[in-house]
Structures are given as structure tokens and as C-alpha cells.
Design an enzyme around this catalytic site. Structure first.
Site, PDB file in Angstrom:
ATOM      1  N   GLN A 247       0.822  -1.207   0.000  1.00 43.00           N
ATOM      2  CA  GLN A 247       0.000   0.000   0.000  1.00 43.00           C
ATOM      3  C   GLN A 247       0.855   1.256   0.000  1.00 43.00           C
ATOM      4  O   GLN A 247       0.321   2.361  -0.016  1.00 43.00           O
ATOM      5  CB  GLN A 247      -0.910   0.018   1.235  1.00 43.00           C
ATOM      6  CG  GLN A 247      -2.050  -0.974   1.157  1.00 43.00           C
ATOM      7  CD  GLN A 247      -2.966  -0.914   2.358  1.00 43.00           C
ATOM      8  OE1 GLN A 247      -3.124  -1.911   3.043  1.00 43.00           O
ATOM      9  NE2 GLN A 247      -3.592   0.224   2.628  1.00 43.00           N
TER      10      GLN A 247
ATOM     11  N   CYS B  40      -9.362   2.710   8.277  1.00 48.39           N
ATOM     12  CA  CYS B  40      -9.643   3.863   9.126  1.00 48.39           C
ATOM     13  C   CYS B  40      -8.385   4.691   9.221  1.00 48.39           C
ATOM     14  O   CYS B  40      -7.327   4.284   8.786  1.00 48.39           O
ATOM     15  CB  CYS B  40     -10.062   3.436  10.522  1.00 48.39           C
ATOM     16  SG  CYS B  40      -8.703   2.984  11.593  1.00 48.39           S
TER      17      CYS B  40
ATOM     18  N   GLU C  27     -13.312   5.353   4.289  1.00 43.33           N
ATOM     19  CA  GLU C  27     -13.314   4.697   5.588  1.00 43.33           C
ATOM     20  C   GLU C  27     -14.492   5.072   6.468  1.00 43.33           C
ATOM     21  O   GLU C  27     -14.742   4.434   7.486  1.00 43.33           O
ATOM     22  CB  GLU C  27     -11.997   5.024   6.268  1.00 43.33           C
ATOM     23  CG  GLU C  27     -10.875   4.492   5.401  1.00 43.33           C
ATOM     24  CD  GLU C  27      -9.514   4.979   5.773  1.00 43.33           C
ATOM     25  OE1 GLU C  27      -9.421   5.970   6.502  1.00 43.33           O
ATOM     26  OE2 GLU C  27      -8.545   4.369   5.332  1.00 43.33           O
TER      27      GLU C  27
END
Ligand code: CDP
Length: 795
Positions: A228, A376, A749
Site C-alpha cells: 500500500q 480507518c 473509511e
């Protein structure tokens, strides 16, 4: 200077700009099976790596004997910590400055930890070889619970660390303790509740993996990996291996979901790279599902005690929280380095609260390391859960409607920018508007009446209505506040327009399914008047993309999205000079019209030119004072984070006989500022709500007292399926971010963050007339039934 798109009008102008429901460009390859994932990569001479893992949670390694494995056909090498030590690769830094064994050196600290690696000519041989590696363990007592770990006689998890005499990692606090205490001392009403945010696993469909390929001819290491954050990983790889950074290339191809799980570096990546370096052949490592759940970054695992001090009529005067955090065997949380508890200190939520104090203690245990930001922004999920649950607890204590308590305490829409008691600078918000909309969509009042009727009639199924009015904080940087391993959290975009008028946008963030190839192209289409089909978005290759910090914490739109808009505006500025040359006018007389997407001479709209014509001019007839070509790069350091918000209303039926919970209604109203692609946003909301339901109802990584992971596979770690997911009704409001170039906030998120408290509030609401104030997640039927039974509600 540009005010950006107008939220009232942004309709993409028919070119696929902001606000248009452009079909996802990437889906053609995904739905026709042409995605290109790490495990699809095959290289000539490629070897396969299998990791030998410890069956024990806590044990000293006496001996590792790889001779039986080595004797097998097709097994090429067996690696242990000793082999890695020779190359100075036995340990690796975590993102929180701890040091983790790549392969266990001396002592195993959690079940399934990496003990040895077998490299073989194919995957089956590697797996068979791994079974033949003999390891002698001296088994030690483990400790898996954070509270137990902090007791004096607890087994010491990290005895290799000098000065580490217990399992305590750090203490952290925020806010004003004395002021908060004073507010509690003077308050009419105080409430307190213990609640646990259980250990979760992000569980992306694709597990983690890598293909490392050392090229001794070029002295270059290429690693295709499920990353990521490819650039940050390149820097870390270079630092750990000693290979200069310009000789390391990380490629993150298509990634099948990340959700924070693919932010850290895991031992498997390092072993594959080390093996390729030593053996001078490409080496593939791809983990299995149970390896992913049992060893890679978990999320949450916070035991929280929340308190609120309020007036009798529901005005919140202070909030206080104390947390015990289980970090596992290493401090390997993935969050900006100056934030040991992530963004947990946003726990005052959507409310204007004068006094706040939070304290936290983190402990080592014999469990897998983690604390990643699972869909999140670095612990904002735990913070939102805390405050949204506590508001419900307060409302019950005061016998008030929870929406009334919320309204009374919302930060008013005219109070933005707003600084919270714990120091966050909220950019914009209109919380009451989102709540009103959600309540209307949910037929709130009718459900309240139905709820009363069911209680009066002693109905078999109770009705519960839960609300959450959450605020997120997404888009880290700013760089001065937020860094990962010292690198400031900016992001970047590089836009190159071709002579024929189409363009390539390269961005520093990487997509794992969120649709960046579409939405980032839409930003450029909006800002340059190009057609969205004329822009291709590239990401995930450190040899070609500008440096970026990666995709997590909903930071892509707030940071790299802003970089894309600014790069496009830089191109627009240069385009004006070329337009002036082509139209034989002065540059200051050239205007750009967002609606038509064309450049024209002020006062003479018919003397106009398109970006395609300008592109040709830039390469074939550039003005003397300009360089040829049409391109720009922007590294964007956001001045602030963005604060998306929303109101969710959940109606559930609770079966008094079985404890089963069924969703009757699920309404989600979100506000992410200006919207780039409403269809993609809706997809993001649906997916995130499904994950929120998994959190609230099903998922938990559990351990027994011996440290065995009892929730470490999909038979036991229960993901929601289509069966458990109700019909979602989504709505939105638009409150642009004042500091973002296109007024956008992040959104990916919000639903995972905002929905668990709404669901728990709904289930407790069904039983609150009997005095139920809390049910722990996951709210399995047996847990709910027990609560019903303890309060005399079962039948
Ligand atoms: O960092 P990540 O992509 O996971 O999160 P995000 O920035 O919240 O974006 C998720 C997806 O929603 C991306 O495709 C965004 O471009 C899109 N989005 C949008 O269309 N409009 C917004 N205001 C925010 C996000």
C-alpha cells in the site's frame, strides 16, 4: 488561484469531470480476468519460498535441523536466522521504531511466528520441505491478555531488550486532566462504561506476497509486492538491505484489497528478497489465508473505559477515556510516528466539549504484532466507537432521545474552523443537516412508536434503533505533524500531456480497488477540460511514479487528489501562454472556462482553443519564452486534514428466544465534501458498511490461554457474506473542505468507522428499557441471548 468546482453545479460538463458517475476504467480488466496480481507473476527460473512457523506462542529455539528438507528433490535452500545474520538481515525495523526478527533468533514470541524458510523449485516442494524442517523448542508460558501481561509475575515477552523488565511499552495521554476532573467533580450527571474494541483482521481477499528478483548484472533489486506504500517500502528496503535506493524498484501491481494490512513490511518480503540476493534467482513468497490472519498486522484490540460528565438536560461538559492497548509481540503499529495512539485523541467526535482527557497504556503480549489502521485513519475508529457509544449511554441515563443529546452538543455549523479540546482543527461540518436527513430517510419517529408498541405488547422480537453521528479525520499530513519512519506524509502527481492531446497522470498513491484510475482521471478532466477517456492514471511503480507515502487513512483524495488538481492547474497556466501564442493575444487576456473546458480571449468567446489544440502547439509551435512540452508535477503537503462526517441510523429486531439480530433498516448519510464520482462513493459506502457489520456482529481474532490463535482462519474468523448484509439506503450532504483545491474530503473509511457504534447502539437500544447499557462486539446470538436472559427479557 482557483475556487475549484462549484458544489452546486459540478456535473462533469459531460466530459467525465467532477460529480459524474463515470464507469470504473479498471473494471474491464478485473471482470475479464486480466488483473495482474503478485501471484500471477511468473519469471524464468523463479523459486518458491515457504515459511516454517512456530506452533508455540512462546518458546526458546534449541535447534533447527533442515537436513531432511535439504535432502528432498527440488529443495534448494533452508534459511534460518543464522543465514540472515551473515547478511545483516536477521532483524527489520517496524514502523514504530521497534525491531522485529525476520526469522526467529533465539525466542518465539507469538504463535505462527517465522522460524525458517524453505526455498524450492515449486510451491509444493517448498511446502513439503517446510514440513520436514525439524525444530526443537523449549516451551515457555505465554501471556496473551494485555491486563495479565502488565501484572508483576507475567512472563516477559521481550527479554532480549535491554532495560525491558516488564511488558509495558508506553504510556500516552492527551487533553487537560485537571480541567476534566473539575468538570466531573461539579457535574449533575456522570456515566461510565467499559467497552472493548476487539482484535480484528483487515482480511483482504488477496493475502500478502512478493516476487523478489535480484539482477546481479544491474546490481538491482526488483520486488513486486502487495504494497500500500511502494515508495516508503523502497526506502525501508534500501535502509534494511544496504542496497542503494536507486537500485531498488518496488512494483505494486493490482492489489486485491489492503485495508491497512499491506502497509507494514512483513518478514516474508524480506526473506524472499534475501533468498533472491543469495541465490541470484527470482523468489516468490505468497502466504496462505491462515498465515495472513495469524501473523500479519491486526487492528484495534483496545480495552476502553469511557466517562461523560453532563448537565441534567444533556449538555456534555467533559469526556474522559482510559485505554489498555494490546500491541502484540512487537510495537509494529502502522501510524504516523509522532502518534503512538494514532488519531485516537479525536474522541470528542462531532461534539463541542470543553474538557477532555485521554490516557492509554500499551503492552506487549505473546500475540501477533499489529495495530494497523484497518480501513480507518489510525485509531479514529476506536475513538468514534467510544464517543458514539457514550452518547447513547448518557441518553439512556437521562432518559432522553439519543438524537436530542446529539443535537444539543453538535459543533454548530457556523463554528468552523473549529479547534477541539484535544487540539484538532476541524475544517468544515454541518452535523445537524446530515442527522436530519438520515432520520427522515429512516422514518425514525415511526420506528420509535413501533418500538414502544412492541414493549407494551410483550412481543417476541424487540426493536432497537441506533444512531451514530460520527466525524472522521483523514488525509495525513501535514508533513510537519505526520511522518512515516521520518518521511513527511505529502503526496504527489505528475501530469504529462502528449502532442495528440491525451495525457498520463502518475500518482504517488496506489489503489487497492478504490477506483483511482477513474477518479484521478476525473480530477484532471475537470481541471483541464479534457475528456476523462483521454487520461490514463499510473501508479504503483517506484521507477516511474513520483514519490508518495501510500494509500491508507483515506488519504488518497485529500492528499494525492489535491496534488493531481494542482498539477493540472499548473499545466493550465502554461496552456494559457501557449493559447495566447496560438490565438495571437496577450497571455493576461486568455481566460479558461470551466463549463466549456476551453481557453478563449477575454470578451471574445469565439476566439477559443481546446486543450488538444494547445497540446499540439506545445510540441509543434511553442512560444519562444516557454520550454516545449506540456507537463507539471506537484508534491502536495496538505495544510490540514479533512473531516468527513455522517449520520447512520440502524433499526434491528432482536429475537428474545434466540438472541438473533436482524437488520430492519440501514440508512447511511455521508458528507465527503465535493464528490468526484458518486457511484464509486456509493460502492465505498456499501463495502465499508459490510465491514462495519462484520465488526459489530461476527469478527474477532481470539486466543486461548496457551496462545493458540482460535480465530485464525475463515472457519472461525467470520466475515459477513451476502446473507448477513441488508439493503443499504444511502444519502449525502455536501460540505466542501475549504482548504482542499477541489473541496473534497476522503470517504473510503467513513462507513467502517461510523457504522459499528450505530449497530451496537441499536442492539442495546432494543434492551435499554430493561437496563441494558452495553453489549460487547461481536454481538453473536449467544452474547445477545445471555444479555437478554440476564435482564429477564428472554422467552
Ligand atoms: O485513500 P483511499 O482511496 O482509500 O480513500 P478515499 O480518498 O476516501 O477515496 C476512495 C474512493 O472514493 C476513491 O476512488 C476516491 O477518488 C473516491 N472519492 C470521491 O469520488 N469523492 C470524494 N470526495 C472522496 C473520494
Amino acid at each position: 488561484e482557483d475556487d475549484g468546482p462549484d458544489p452546486e453545479k459540478h456535473c462533469g460538463h459531460g466530459r467525465g469531470g467532477m460529480g459524474e458517475e463515470v464507469s470504473r476504467k479498471e473494471d474491464k480488466r478485473f471482470i475479464t480476468g486480466r488483473g495482474d496480481y503478485v501471484d500471477d507473476i511468473k519469471k524464468p527460473g523463479m523459486l518458491h519460498c515457504e515459511i516454517v512457523r512456530s506452533p508455540h506462542a512462546h518458546a526458546r529455539i534449541e535447534e533447527i535441523d533442515g537436513s531432511r528438507a535439504m535432502a528432498m528433490d527440488d529443495v534448494v535452500a533452508v534459511l534460518t536466522a543464522d543465514d540472515l545474520l551473515e547478511h545483516d538481515l536477521a532483524t527489520m525495523p517496524t514502523l514504530m521504531d521497534d525491531t522485529q526478527d525476520v526469522l526467529v533468533n533465539d525466542k518465539v514470541k507469538f504463535q505462527s511466528q517465522e522460524v525458517a524458510a524453505v526455498i524450492a523449485k515449486d510451491r509444493y516442494a517448498a511446502k513439503d520441505g517446510a514440513e520436514k524442517v525439524e525444530v526443537e523448542y523449549d516451551v515457555l508460558d505465554p501471556v496473551v491478555d494485555a491486563e495479565e501481561a502488565l501484572k508483576e509475575d507475567a512472563p516477559l515477552v521481550r527479554d532480549e531488550l535491554e532495560d525491558q523488565e516488564d511488558n509495558h511499552i508506553f504510556d500516552w495521554d492527551t487533553g487537560n486532566e485537571e480541567e476534566t476532573q473539575r468538570a466531573f467533580d461539579a457535574a449533575d450527571v456522570t456515566v461510565e462504561e467499559d467497552m472493548e474494541y476487539q482484535r480484528l483482521h483487515p482480511a483482504p481477499i488477496e493475502t500478502c506476497g512478493a516476487v523478489a528478483d535480484w539482477d546481479p548484472g544491474k546490481d538491482k533489486m526488483t520486488v513486486h509486492m502487495t504494497s500500500q506504500a511502494p515508495h516508503a517500502h523502497r526506502t525501508l528496503f534500501s535502509q534494511v538491505s544496504g542496497i542503494p535506493e536507486h537500485k531498488v524498484r518496488i512494483v505494486s501491481p493490482d492489489v486485491g484489497g489492503g485495508f491497512g494490512n499491506k502497509v507494514p513490511i512483513y518478514p516474508g518480503y524480506v526473506v524472499a528478497a534475501a533468498a533472491s540476493y543469495v541465490l541470484e534467482q527470482p523468489v516468490k513468497w505468497v502466504e496462505e489465508r491462515s498465515e495472513n490472519i495469524q501473523t500479519t498486522g491486526f487492528a484495534r484490540d483496545y480495552e476502553m473505559t469511557g466517562e461523560i460528565a453532563a448537565t441534567e438536560d444533556g449538555e456534555i461538559e467533559a469526556v474522559r477515556v482510559d485505554v489498555l492497548a494490546n500491541h502484540g509481540a512487537y510495537n509494529a503499529a502502522a501510524q504516523p510516528s509522532k502518534f503512538p495512539a494514532g488519531f485516537f485523541n479525536i474522541f470528542t467526535g462531532s461534539y463541542d466539549i470543553d474538557a477532555a482527557y485521554g490516557s492509554l497504556t500499551a503492552a506487549f503480549t505473546n500475540t501477533a504484532p499489529g495495530g494497523v489502521a484497518y480501513r480507518c485513519s489510525f485509531r479514529v475508529t476506536e475513538a468514534v466507537y467510544l464517543i458514539e457509544r457514550m452518547v447513547k449511554v448518557l441518553a439512556d441515563e437521562l432518559d432522553m432521545d439519543p438524537t436530542e443529546v446529539r443535537r444539543k452538543n453538535f459543533i454548530p455549523s457556523d463554528a468552523f474552523p473549529y479547534e477541539s479540546a484535544t487540539g484538532w482543527n476541524y475544517d468544515s461540518g454541518d452535523y445537524e443537516k446530515a442527522l436530519d436527513k438520515a432520520l427522515e430517510m429512516a422514518d425514525y419517529e415511526e420506528y420509535r412508536e413501533e418500538q414502544r408498541r412492541r414493549i407494551e405488547n410483550d412481543a417476541d422480537k424487540l426493536l432497537g434503533i441506533g444512531v451514530s453521528s460520527f466525524t472522521e479525520v483523514v488525509g495525513a499530513g501535514p508533513g510537519k505533524q505526520c511522518d512515516i519512519a521520518g518521511i513527511e506524509m505529502f503526496d504527489s502527481a505528475d501530469l504529462r500531456v502528449n502532442p495528440t492531446g491525451n495525457a498520463v497522470l502518475r500518482v504517488g498513491v496506489q489503489t487497492q480497488g478504490q477506483g483511482h484510475e477513474t477518479t484521478f482521471a476525473q480530477i484532471v478532466a475537470e481541471e483541464l477540460g479534457m475528456d476523462v477517456d483521454d487520461i490514463v492514471v499510473e501508479h504503483g511503480d517506484t521507477d516511474t511514479e513520483p514519490y508518495g507515502l501510500g494509500t491508507y487513512g483515506s488519504r488518497s483524495t485529500p492528499v494525492a487528489g489535491a496534488a493531481a488538481a494542482v498539477a493540472a492547474r499548473k499545466v493550465r497556466d502554461k496552456a494559457k501562454s501557449i493559447a495566447a501564442n496560438e490565438l495571437e493575444a496577450a497571455e493576461e487576456d486568455i481566460e479558461w472556462d470551466r463549463e466549456s473546458g476551453e481557453f478563449h480571449v477575454a470578451g471574445a468567446p469565439d476566439r477559443s482553443i481546446t486543450i488538444t489544440e494547445i497540446a499540439a502547439g506545445a510540441f509543434m509551435n511553442h512560444p519562444d519564452q516557454e520550454e516545449p512540452g506540456l507537463e507539471a508535477t506537484n508534491y502536495y503537503d496538505p495544510p490540514e486534514m479533512t473531516y468527513p462526517f455522517g449520520s447512520y441510523v440502524v433499526v434491528v429486531e432482536v429475537d428474545r428466544e434466540t438472541g438473533e439480530v436482524e437488520f430492519e433498516k440501514f440508512v447511511a448519510v455521508d458528507d465527503c465534501g465535493n464528490r468526484i464520482n458518486p457511484m464509486i462513493i456509493e460502492g465505498q459506502i456499501h463495502g465499508g458498511l459490510a465491514q462495519g457489520i462484520g465488526t459489530a456482529m461476527l469478527e474477532e481474532v481470539t486466543y486461548d490461554d496457551n496462545g493458540n490463535v482460535t480465530g485464525g482462519d475463515f472457519m472461525n474468523y467470520l466475515l459477513p457474506t451476502a446473507n448477513e448484509i441488508p439493503n443499504f439506503e444511502t444519502g449525502h450532504t455536501v460540505t466542501p473542505s475549504p482548504h482542499h483545491p477541489i473541496g473534497a474530503k476522503g470517504v473510503g473509511e467513513s462507513p467502517t468507522v461510523g457504522s459499528p457504534p450505530a449497530i451496537v447502539n441499536a442492539v442495546t437500544d432494543a434492551m435499554s428499557h430493561a437496563g441494558v447499557s452495553h453489549v460487547e462486539m461481536p454481538m453473536t446470538p449467544d452474547r445477545v441471548w445471555k444479555t437478554l436472559s440476564e435482564h429477564g427479557l428472554d422467552i
